[in-house]
Design a protein around this motif. Structure first.
Motif, PDB file in Angstrom:
ATOM      1  N   SER A 110      -3.633   8.025   0.816  1.00  0.00           N
ATOM      2  CA  SER A 110      -4.051   7.722  -0.540  1.00  0.00           C
ATOM      3  C   SER A 110      -5.233   8.307  -0.922  1.00  0.00           C
ATOM      4  CB  SER A 110      -3.992   6.272  -0.970  1.00  0.00           C
ATOM      5  OG  SER A 110      -2.837   5.676  -0.681  1.00  0.00           O
ATOM      6  N   LEU A 111      -6.251   8.161   0.076  1.00  0.00           N
ATOM      7  CA  LEU A 111      -7.742   8.687  -0.139  1.00  0.00           C
ATOM      8  C   LEU A 111      -7.562  10.222  -0.288  1.00  0.00           C
ATOM      9  CD1 LEU A 111     -10.563   8.225  -0.639  1.00  0.00           C
ATOM     10  CD2 LEU A 111     -10.864   8.186   1.926  1.00  0.00           C
ATOM     11  N   PHE A 112      -6.994  10.998   0.333  1.00  0.00           N
ATOM     12  CA  PHE A 112      -6.780  12.317   0.468  1.00  0.00           C
ATOM     13  C   PHE A 112      -6.135  12.833  -0.587  1.00  0.00           C
ATOM     14  CE2 PHE A 112      -4.564  16.314   2.087  1.00  0.00           C
ATOM     15  CZ  PHE A 112      -5.779  16.985   2.024  1.00  0.00           C
ATOM     16  N   PHE A 113      -4.986  12.558  -0.798  1.00  0.00           N
ATOM     17  CA  PHE A 113      -3.959  13.249  -1.877  1.00  0.00           C
ATOM     18  C   PHE A 113      -4.501  12.462  -3.220  1.00  0.00           C
ATOM     19  CE2 PHE A 113      -1.006  13.445   1.647  1.00  0.00           C
ATOM     20  CZ  PHE A 113      -1.066  14.906   1.283  1.00  0.00           C
ATOM     21  N   GLY A 114      -4.896  11.325  -3.215  1.00  0.00           N
ATOM     22  CA  GLY A 114      -5.327  10.733  -4.715  1.00  0.00           C
ATOM     23  C   GLY A 114      -6.616  11.302  -4.918  1.00  0.00           C
ATOM     24  N   SER A 115      -7.667  11.504  -4.264  1.00  0.00           N
ATOM     25  CA  SER A 115      -8.849  12.382  -4.767  1.00  0.00           C
ATOM     26  C   SER A 115      -8.456  13.880  -4.837  1.00  0.00           C
ATOM     27  CB  SER A 115      -9.769  12.254  -3.538  1.00  0.00           C
ATOM     28  OG  SER A 115      -9.359  12.791  -2.420  1.00  0.00           O
ATOM     29  N   HIS A 122       5.182  -0.742  -6.776  1.00  0.00           N
ATOM     30  CA  HIS A 122       4.225  -1.688  -6.178  1.00  0.00           C
ATOM     31  C   HIS A 122       4.220  -2.881  -6.947  1.00  0.00           C
ATOM     32  CE1 HIS A 122       1.865   0.731  -8.736  1.00  0.00           C
ATOM     33  NE2 HIS A 122       0.650  -0.043  -8.685  1.00  0.00           N
ATOM     34  N   ARG A 123       4.112  -2.813  -8.265  1.00  0.00           N
ATOM     35  CA  ARG A 123       3.939  -3.984  -9.308  1.00  0.00           C
ATOM     36  C   ARG A 123       5.214  -4.713  -9.117  1.00  0.00           C
ATOM     37  NH1 ARG A 123      -0.844  -4.350 -11.951  1.00  0.00           N
ATOM     38  NH2 ARG A 123       0.343  -5.405 -13.330  1.00  0.00           N
ATOM     39  N   PHE A 124       6.552  -3.831  -9.296  1.00  0.00           N
ATOM     40  CA  PHE A 124       7.693  -4.697  -8.972  1.00  0.00           C
ATOM     41  C   PHE A 124       7.626  -5.421  -7.561  1.00  0.00           C
ATOM     42  CE2 PHE A 124       9.308  -1.148 -11.795  1.00  0.00           C
ATOM     43  CZ  PHE A 124       9.102  -2.115 -12.989  1.00  0.00           C
ATOM     44  N   TYR A 125       7.418  -4.915  -6.520  1.00  0.00           N
ATOM     45  CA  TYR A 125       7.235  -5.618  -5.348  1.00  0.00           C
ATOM     46  C   TYR A 125       6.271  -6.741  -5.342  1.00  0.00           C
ATOM     47  CZ  TYR A 125       6.163  -6.535  -0.231  1.00  0.00           C
ATOM     48  OH  TYR A 125       6.145  -6.705   0.760  1.00  0.00           O
ATOM     49  N   LEU A 126       5.228  -6.638  -5.933  1.00  0.00           N
ATOM     50  CA  LEU A 126       4.219  -7.714  -5.718  1.00  0.00           C
ATOM     51  C   LEU A 126       4.497  -8.806  -6.876  1.00  0.00           C
ATOM     52  CD1 LEU A 126       0.937  -5.718  -5.081  1.00  0.00           C
ATOM     53  CD2 LEU A 126       2.194  -7.357  -3.487  1.00  0.00           C
ATOM     54  N   ARG A 127       4.839  -8.215  -8.114  1.00  0.00           N
ATOM     55  CA  ARG A 127       4.910  -9.376  -8.982  1.00  0.00           C
ATOM     56  C   ARG A 127       6.270  -9.575  -9.834  1.00  0.00           C
ATOM     57  NH1 ARG A 127       0.084  -6.516  -9.198  1.00  0.00           N
ATOM     58  NH2 ARG A 127      -1.764  -7.917  -9.420  1.00  0.00           N
ATOM     59  N   GLY A 128       7.291  -9.043  -9.458  1.00  0.00           N
ATOM     60  CA  GLY A 128       8.773  -9.004  -9.979  1.00  0.00           C
ATOM     61  C   GLY A 128       9.151  -8.092 -10.811  1.00  0.00           C
ATOM     62  N   CYS A 152      -2.485   5.165  -9.048  1.00  0.00           N
ATOM     63  CA  CYS A 152      -1.949   4.383  -8.054  1.00  0.00           C
ATOM     64  C   CYS A 152      -2.337   4.566  -6.503  1.00  0.00           C
ATOM     65  CB  CYS A 152      -0.427   4.921  -8.185  1.00  0.00           C
ATOM     66  SG  CYS A 152       0.512   4.449  -9.704  1.00  0.00           S
ATOM     67  N   ALA A 153      -2.900   5.841  -6.233  1.00  0.00           N
ATOM     68  CA  ALA A 153      -3.623   5.963  -5.006  1.00  0.00           C
ATOM     69  C   ALA A 153      -4.855   5.092  -4.694  1.00  0.00           C
ATOM     70  CB  ALA A 153      -3.985   7.395  -4.834  1.00  0.00           C
ATOM     71  N   LEU A 154      -5.513   4.648  -5.947  1.00  0.00           N
ATOM     72  CA  LEU A 154      -6.474   3.935  -5.557  1.00  0.00           C
ATOM     73  C   LEU A 154      -6.350   2.540  -5.436  1.00  0.00           C
ATOM     74  CD1 LEU A 154      -9.512   3.492  -6.245  1.00  0.00           C
ATOM     75  CD2 LEU A 154      -9.362   3.024  -8.604  1.00  0.00           C
ATOM     76  N   ALA A 191       0.762  -1.185   0.113  1.00  0.00           N
ATOM     77  CA  ALA A 191       0.113   0.012   0.086  1.00  0.00           C
ATOM     78  C   ALA A 191       0.877   1.222   0.099  1.00  0.00           C
ATOM     79  CB  ALA A 191      -1.008   0.089   0.988  1.00  0.00           C
ATOM     80  N   TRP A 192       1.759   1.200   0.830  1.00  0.00           N
ATOM     81  CA  TRP A 192       2.579   2.442   0.818  1.00  0.00           C
ATOM     82  C   TRP A 192       3.619   2.540  -0.300  1.00  0.00           C
ATOM     83  CZ3 TRP A 192       2.255   6.668   3.534  1.00  0.00           C
ATOM     84  CH2 TRP A 192       1.817   6.609   4.539  1.00  0.00           C
ATOM     85  N   LEU A 193       3.966   1.599  -1.012  1.00  0.00           N
ATOM     86  CA  LEU A 193       4.901   1.554  -2.291  1.00  0.00           C
ATOM     87  C   LEU A 193       3.826   1.930  -3.343  1.00  0.00           C
ATOM     88  CD1 LEU A 193       7.044  -1.574  -2.427  1.00  0.00           C
ATOM     89  CD2 LEU A 193       7.862   0.745  -2.187  1.00  0.00           C
TER      90      LEU A 193
END
Length: 148
Positions: free
Chosen positions: A116-121, A20-26, A73-75, A8-10
């Motif tokens: 993420s909710l605050f800054f993303g929106s 975050h994609r590299f962390y989760l999926r390589g 990405c925030a979503l 979530a933070w990445l």
């Protein structure tokens, strides 16, 4: 074991670069490699805006790409943070028990969701407003050219 909090933070902080994609999926994740493209185009649009002013049509077309990428990405950070531990561990920690610790939600996870909710929106709304404002200004200017 992939931690939901780290993901979530990445996604919130480094999502536009695909971290975050590299962390989760390589490192072989193609979408992770594509995410920096709209980010770079949006940054280039900001630089064009600084160089040529607010009347530059290319900059007002490129800048929202950065905003929409950050908002997306925030979503994803919100989706990761609110995912149930069972679903998280089944998806990203195959073979781990459904209630394994990396899938659990803690205060740091909630902090990532709130930020993420605050800054993303905020960034999403700013991107939409910026796009519509320049689109309608362009339409008014074209209407004036036709009427003259």
């Amino acid at each position: 074991m992939k931690s939901k909090t780290v993901a979530a933070w990445l996604s919130f902080l480094g999502g536009p670069l695909g971290l975050h994609r590299f962390y989760l999926r390589g490192m072989g994740d193609w979408l992770g490699w594509l995410l920096p493209i709209p980010t770079a185009l949006g940054i280039y649009g900001i630089e064009r805006l600084r160089m040529y002013g607010v009347d530059d049509g290319v900059s007002w077309a490129l800048i929202p790409l950065l905003g929409f990428t950050i908002a997306g990405c925030a979503l994803m950070a919100i989706i990761y943070g609110l995912m149930t531990p069972e679903k998280w561990n089944a998806r990203f920690n195959a073979g781990a028990p459904a209630d394994a610790a990396p899938g659990q939600t803690n205060w740091l996870t909630i902090g990532a969701v709130v930020a993420s909710l605050f800054f993303g929106s905020s960034i999403l709304m700013a991107s939409i407003v910026y796009s519509f404002q320049h689109y309608f200004e362009h339409q008014i200017e074209e209407g004036r050219k036709i009427s003259q």
